[in-house]
Design an enzyme around this catalytic site. Structure first.
Site, PDB file in Angstrom:
ATOM      1  N   TYR A 180      37.252  48.875   2.521  1.00  0.00           N
ATOM      2  CA  TYR A 180      36.447  48.386   3.641  1.00  0.00           C
ATOM      3  C   TYR A 180      36.898  46.980   4.006  1.00  0.00           C
ATOM      4  O   TYR A 180      37.134  46.157   3.118  1.00  0.00           O
ATOM      5  CB  TYR A 180      34.960  48.337   3.256  1.00  0.00           C
ATOM      6  CG  TYR A 180      34.162  49.354   4.014  1.00  0.00           C
ATOM      7  CD1 TYR A 180      34.206  49.400   5.408  1.00  0.00           C
ATOM      8  CD2 TYR A 180      33.366  50.285   3.355  1.00  0.00           C
ATOM      9  CE1 TYR A 180      33.490  50.348   6.112  1.00  0.00           C
ATOM     10  CE2 TYR A 180      32.650  51.228   4.056  1.00  0.00           C
ATOM     11  CZ  TYR A 180      32.714  51.261   5.441  1.00  0.00           C
ATOM     12  OH  TYR A 180      32.006  52.195   6.140  1.00  0.00           O
ATOM     13  N   GLU A 190      35.604  45.091   7.146  1.00  0.00           N
ATOM     14  CA  GLU A 190      34.994  44.670   8.419  1.00  0.00           C
ATOM     15  C   GLU A 190      35.307  43.212   8.700  1.00  0.00           C
ATOM     16  O   GLU A 190      35.204  42.349   7.820  1.00  0.00           O
ATOM     17  CB  GLU A 190      33.479  44.878   8.372  1.00  0.00           C
ATOM     18  CG  GLU A 190      33.104  46.273   8.822  1.00  0.00           C
ATOM     19  CD  GLU A 190      31.872  46.801   8.138  1.00  0.00           C
ATOM     20  OE1 GLU A 190      31.773  46.618   6.908  1.00  0.00           O
ATOM     21  OE2 GLU A 190      31.041  47.408   8.830  1.00  0.00           O
ATOM     22  N   ASP A 209      46.937  50.760  31.267  1.00  0.00           N
ATOM     23  CA  ASP A 209      46.872  51.703  30.138  1.00  0.00           C
ATOM     24  C   ASP A 209      48.234  52.386  30.056  1.00  0.00           C
ATOM     25  O   ASP A 209      48.566  53.220  30.898  1.00  0.00           O
ATOM     26  CB  ASP A 209      45.752  52.719  30.404  1.00  0.00           C
ATOM     27  CG  ASP A 209      45.691  53.805  29.325  1.00  0.00           C
ATOM     28  OD1 ASP A 209      46.669  53.963  28.563  1.00  0.00           O
ATOM     29  OD2 ASP A 209      44.666  54.514  29.270  1.00  0.00           O
ATOM     30  N   THR A 236      48.018  53.885  23.082  1.00  0.00           N
ATOM     31  CA  THR A 236      47.853  54.611  21.832  1.00  0.00           C
ATOM     32  C   THR A 236      49.121  54.372  21.034  1.00  0.00           C
ATOM     33  O   THR A 236      50.139  53.924  21.580  1.00  0.00           O
ATOM     34  CB  THR A 236      47.657  56.126  22.059  1.00  0.00           C
ATOM     35  OG1 THR A 236      48.663  56.600  22.938  1.00  0.00           O
ATOM     36  CG2 THR A 236      46.297  56.419  22.634  1.00  0.00           C
ATOM     37  N   LYS A 244      51.820  59.503  20.704  1.00  0.00           N
ATOM     38  CA  LYS A 244      52.574  59.819  21.935  1.00  0.00           C
ATOM     39  C   LYS A 244      54.017  59.331  21.842  1.00  0.00           C
ATOM     40  O   LYS A 244      54.670  59.533  20.826  1.00  0.00           O
ATOM     41  CB  LYS A 244      51.858  59.239  23.161  1.00  0.00           C
ATOM     42  CG  LYS A 244      50.412  59.730  23.316  1.00  0.00           C
ATOM     43  CD  LYS A 244      49.832  59.457  24.658  1.00  0.00           C
ATOM     44  CE  LYS A 244      48.430  59.984  24.831  1.00  0.00           C
ATOM     45  NZ  LYS A 244      47.346  59.140  24.405  1.00  0.00           N
ATOM     46  N   ARG A 296      47.918  58.404  14.912  1.00  0.00           N
ATOM     47  CA  ARG A 296      46.945  58.453  16.004  1.00  0.00           C
ATOM     48  C   ARG A 296      46.108  57.174  15.951  1.00  0.00           C
ATOM     49  O   ARG A 296      45.574  56.824  14.901  1.00  0.00           O
ATOM     50  CB  ARG A 296      46.013  59.656  15.842  1.00  0.00           C
ATOM     51  CG  ARG A 296      46.714  60.977  15.671  1.00  0.00           C
ATOM     52  CD  ARG A 296      45.753  62.117  15.860  1.00  0.00           C
ATOM     53  NE  ARG A 296      45.449  62.250  17.267  1.00  0.00           N
ATOM     54  CZ  ARG A 296      46.273  62.818  18.151  1.00  0.00           C
ATOM     55  NH1 ARG A 296      47.423  63.323  17.772  1.00  0.00           N
ATOM     56  NH2 ARG A 296      45.947  62.879  19.423  1.00  0.00           N
TER      57      ARG A 296
HETATM   58  N1  DSN Z   1      44.595  63.582  25.669  1.00  0.00           N
HETATM   59  C1  DSN Z   1      45.737  62.744  25.962  1.00  0.00           C
HETATM   60  C2  DSN Z   1      46.736  63.419  26.812  1.00  0.00           C
HETATM   61  O1  DSN Z   1      47.056  64.553  26.500  1.00  0.00           O
HETATM   62  O2  DSN Z   1      47.236  62.853  27.758  1.00  0.00           O
HETATM   63  C3  DSN Z   1      45.341  61.465  26.504  1.00  0.00           C
HETATM   64  O3  DSN Z   1      44.429  60.839  25.666  1.00  0.00           O
END
Ligand code: DSN
Length: 417
Positions: free
Chosen positions: A51, A53, A197, A223, A226, A232
């Site tokens: 933990y 925080e 974003d 993120t 990707k 993630r």
């Molecule tokens: N769900 C994602 C996507 O497939 O683009 C975005 O968060």
């Protein structure tokens, strides 16, 4: 995996089945990728027990001296890699990262401009059932009907009319370059905050294959999976003047204990993303997406915007006698995983949708190249044209199995275990 197998054979078996799915099928969801064994090792480490925080040097628990170092490394790497003034690496996801920015700069009821979900925007940019649509007044902008590019004139007109507190530049299904300098100009003209974003394109941005919003945007969210190919999770970056407000908005504002094992994995991914190999990888991601788009067009498919500049291709199926949901199912039965996706000005509801979104990041990680993309395009076309012919689908699925065997996943990891 031995202790998992002993303790919980049911979960163990399902994970093993998922390993088989990832290994022997073509993963073409544009937002998915395969992380490195090093990233998974960090994420599966004992850091999950801690933990912490608060922030490095300012925790609410003892024993944080090791995790402090990890978080500092992750912050420093994010700042250097993205060329930003401040980074917070604690958001649990991309939506949490976006939420952190909204909560930092807007009170409930405030107005913001975001890309229409039906034109490529994201759930967290104003879906009526998401916090982003329930707490704020959302003014959607869209793409132009003639070329499917973002309608920057519309963004400017809406910004002047509605005087939003914030403008969001970002999408989850937009295959073209986003011009952050125009967004920046518009935001300055109306005295709005600009948030970019870059969740989908972050890997391309850090590799110099897509312009960076770091100069124009007050906040940049991403993120770490990707195209970034990490665990993630999310990161928020901002100009120095917002740093302290942002940090306290994330903790204690909206999250409790940070996931230190995930932050360690983010640090590893950020290090990997700074390498020459990563830039080469991103170059191939784009090359593969362009080849896939060209080949699908040669085979008679309509591609939204007539091609792609990034890692994804949006296929318009309106003249193919199948909708997006049906195409997703047919391709799944053949061994190709994609998602149904709305196309701009879609006549169908999102549950059916008139398109599919196809991405190349995951297969490029397996080292597939343009030759394989051409083959895959021909399989997509054949499968969709012969949807009821089981023999054709079986033949394609056999070809996919052979292709996957020729480009094994995680062979290094298996050798290590
Ligand atoms: N769900 C994602 C996507 O497939 O683009 C975005 O968060």
């Amino acid at each position: 995996m031995n202790s998992l197998q002993k303790t919980d054979p049911e979960v163990f078996e399902i994970i093993r089945d998922e390993e088989g799915r990832q290994e022997y099928r073509l993963e073409m969801i544009a937002s998915e990728n395969f992380t490195s064994p090093a990233v998974m090792e960090a994420q599966g480490s004992i850091l999950t027990n801690k933990y912490a925080e608060g922030y490095p040097g300012r925790r609410y628990y003892g024993g944080c001296y090791n995790v402090d170092k990890i978080e500092e490394i992750a912050q420093k790497r994010a700042v250097e890699l993205f060329g930003v003034e401040h980074a917070n690496v604690q958001p649990h996801s991309g939506t949490q990262a976006n939420m952190a920015v909204y909560f930092t700069v807007m009170e409930p009821g405030a107005t913001y401009l975001g890309m229409d979900l039906a034109h490529g925007g994201h759930l967290s940019m104003g879906h009526p059932k998401n916090f982003s649509g329930r707490l704020y007044r959302v003014i959607p902008y869209s793409v132009r009907i003639e070329d499917h590019l973002i309608d920057y004139d519309m963004v400017r007109d809406l910004a002047k009319k509605h005087r939003p507190r914030m403008i969001i530049a970002g999408a989850s299904a937009y295959p073209r370059i986003i011009d952050y300098s125009i967004f920046g100009q518009i935001a300055r003209e109306v005295d709005a905050i600009l948030m970019a974003d870059i969740a989908h394109i972050a890997g391309l941005v850090v590799s110099g294959l897509h312009p960076s919003p770091a100069h124009d945007a007050d906040f940049v969210t991403t993120t770490t999976h990707k195209t970034m190919r990490g665990p993630r999770g999310g990161i928020v970056m901002c100009k120095k003047k917002w740093a302290s407000a942002l940090d306290s908005c994330i903790f204690p504002g909206m999250q409790g204990g940070p996931l230190m094992h995930v932050i360690a994995a983010k640090a590893v991914a950020l290090k990997e993303a700074a390498t020459r190999e990563f830039t080469e990888y991103q170059t191939n991601v784009v090359k593969n997406a362009k080849t896939l788009a060209d080949e699908l067009m040669n085979l008679g498919f309509k591609i939204v915007s007539g091609g792609t500049d990034n890692h994804l291709v949006l296929v318009d199926l309106t003249d193919k006698g199948v909708n997006g949901a049906q195409a997703q199912e047919i391709l799944e039965s053949a061994g190709i995983t994609v998602n149904k996706n709305a196309i701009p000005f879609d006549p169908l509801p999102p549950g059916k949708a008139s398109g599919i979104r196809i991405g190349t990041p995951a297969l490029t990680t397996r080292k597939m190249g343009t030759k394989e993309m051409k083959l895959i395009a021909s399989w997509i076309s054949e499968a969709l044209q012969n949807k009821s012919d089981e023999a054709v689908i079986r033949r394609i699925s056999g070809g996919i199995r052979e292709l996957c065997e020729a480009f094994p996943l995680y062979h290094d990891k298996k050798n290590e275990v």
